[in-house]
Design a protein around this motif. Structure first.
Motif, short mmCIF file in Angstrom:
data_model
loop_
_atom_site.label_atom_id
_atom_site.label_comp_id
_atom_site.label_asym_id
_atom_site.label_seq_id
_atom_site.Cartn_x
_atom_site.Cartn_y
_atom_site.Cartn_z
N THR A 67 -3.79 13.24 -1.18
CA THR A 67 -2.39 12.94 -1.47
C THR A 67 -2.20 11.44 -1.46
O THR A 67 -2.93 10.70 -0.78
N ILE A 68 -1.21 10.97 -2.22
CA ILE A 68 -0.97 9.54 -2.36
C ILE A 68 0.53 9.28 -2.46
O ILE A 68 1.28 10.11 -3.01
N ALA A 69 0.98 8.18 -1.89
CA ALA A 69 2.38 7.76 -1.98
C ALA A 69 2.44 6.42 -2.70
O ALA A 69 1.72 5.48 -2.33
N PHE A 70 3.26 6.34 -3.73
CA PHE A 70 3.45 5.09 -4.47
C PHE A 70 4.77 4.45 -4.05
O PHE A 70 5.84 5.03 -4.24
N VAL A 71 4.67 3.26 -3.46
CA VAL A 71 5.85 2.51 -3.00
C VAL A 71 5.73 1.12 -3.59
O VAL A 71 4.86 0.34 -3.19
N ALA A 72 6.57 0.79 -4.57
CA ALA A 72 6.35 -0.43 -5.34
C ALA A 72 7.60 -1.30 -5.45
O ALA A 72 8.71 -0.80 -5.63
N SER A 73 7.38 -2.60 -5.36
CA SER A 73 8.41 -3.58 -5.69
C SER A 73 8.76 -3.47 -7.17
O SER A 73 7.93 -3.08 -8.00
N LYS A 74 9.98 -3.83 -7.52
CA LYS A 74 10.39 -3.86 -8.93
C LYS A 74 9.96 -5.16 -9.61
O LYS A 74 10.38 -5.42 -10.73
N PHE A 75 9.15 -5.94 -8.95
CA PHE A 75 8.48 -7.09 -9.57
C PHE A 75 7.74 -6.54 -10.79
O PHE A 75 7.05 -5.54 -10.70
N PRO A 76 7.91 -7.17 -11.98
CA PRO A 76 7.45 -6.53 -13.22
C PRO A 76 6.03 -5.99 -13.21
O PRO A 76 5.77 -4.83 -13.56
#
Length: 379
Positions: free
Chosen positions: A152-161
């Motif tokens: 399993t994986i969680a993607f947590v990302a800044s809205k930096f392009p």
């Protein structure tokens, strides 16, 4: 003996870096690497027999400032050549100015090449034309080599392009591999309170946290997870500030991307030994939190190597001629040989994975770039 330079004056290279603002920690690394190159090239006679001068301005981590300042560099300061800023948004802003004045722009940190169709831009960072796919392929290849690969994986990302683009591509890669995504979360670039985000990650409890963190965001997220007594089983961070991240008490075992670290076989690349020695001494004197050479410093230095090679290869400071020379030649740099074929002048990717081990960054994947006395640690 003192160097004798040509009489027509110095070659003035203009650029901006985020010397203040949320990206200042990484901006300081790029500034120091540029200073090392300029000092070394001038000691060797400069470029085309002329001393090099870096006209550096502070864009304060704001793309709008970068746009204004690059216009000033071209029109008011009348610099001879341009060097790109740090960060995708600022690079795009600077590129718009370069295109308007038909100036070549060498840049070191554009994370989304599809945003750079301008034919006179050249990247020193060897991420290839599709990092939104190839970056996460490298990450998951590495974790697949462990005794218990993540399911399993969680993607947590800044809205930096670039972070957002790579996160979206990473989800496609994970899905094709049958790795279940248990969280897809985006946050505004510049976020300082990661408490709610940490709680969401803890509730999802993934086998692998894929964090699209930029700069100090990685440290802030590690702090937030520590406060709720949560430690991901495996954790990856996209573009973190190298020193503060490695020094964090909860960082041991976390991973990130790399294209250069201060160990073999990277030290065999062109100019690497000389650069590492000079950079480390200056970083220690400046009190840097991680006074060792890593890829952020190396790609900035490589950008200057590319710029110098283009001018020497063309035999003159003509942007179109220098660009034509780069498209037809290989440049030996501290991050390896750089070619500029294919889409977006991107060349071939050479992305690798590094890991924090005892407050140092160590390349762990592919295995032939891993130091002989190191292993890929299982947290």
């Amino acid at each position: 003996m003192p160097r004798v330079f040509a009489q027509e004056g110095p070659i003035r290279v203009g650029g901006t870096l985020p010397l203040t603002g949320p990206l200042a920690g990484v901006g300081a690394i790029h500034k120091l690497a540029a200073e090392v190159f300029v000092e070394q090239i001038n000691a060797k006679g400069g470029i085309l027999g002329r001393r090099v001068e870096f006209v550096l301005l502070d864009d304060q981590s704001l793309p709008a400032n970068a746009r204004t300042l690059y216009e000033r560099l071209v029109t008011a300061d009348k610099v001879d050549l341009l060097m790109g800023p740090y960060g995708t948004s600022s690079i795009i802003a600077a590129m718009g100015v370069a295109a308007r004045f038909k100036k070549m722009l060498v840049q070191s940190s554009l994370g989304d090449p599809s945003l750079a169709p301008y034919p006179l831009q050249f990247p020193s960072l060897p991420i290839g034309a599709e990092p939104q796919l190839t970056d996460t392929e490298v990450v998951l290849d590495a974790y697949a080599s462990l005794p218990t690969p993540p399911k399993t994986i969680a993607f947590v990302a800044s809205k930096f392009p670039s972070a957002l683009t790579i996160a979206k591509g990473g989800q496609q890669v994970a899905d094709k591999r049958g790795i279940k995504s248990v969280l897809d979360l985006e946050y505004e670039f510049g976020t300082k309170d990661f408490g709610a985000i940490a709680n969401r990650i803890k509730a999802a409890d993934p086998d692998l946290l894929w964090s699209g963190a930029i700069g100090m965001e990685a440290v802030q997220l590690l702090d937030a997870m520590s406060r709720i007594d949560y430690q991901p089983r495996n954790q990856f961070y996209l573009f973190p500030a190298p020193g503060p991240t490695a020094a964090h008490p909860k960082a041991n075992g976390l991973t990130s991307l790399t294209w250069f670290e201060e160990h073999e076989p990277f030290l065999k690349y062109h100019g690497a030994q000389e650069f590492v020695s000079a950079y480390d001494n200056k970083a220690k004197a400046a009190g840097f939190p991680y006074p060792r050479t890593e890829y952020q410093a190396a790609v900035e230095y490589a950008a200057w190597q590319i710029l110098a090679a283009a001018a020497e290869g063309a035999g003159k400071l003509d942007d179109a001629a220098m660009a034509a020379w780069l498209r037809s030649n290989t440049v030996e740099t501290v991050v390896g040989p750089r070619t500029f074929d294919g889409k977006f002048n991107a060349g071939k990717p050479s992305t690798k994975l590094k890991q924090v081990q005892g407050k140092d960054w160590v390349t762990v994947w592919p295995a032939d770039f891993r130091p002989a006395d190191k292993a890929f640690l299982v947290p």
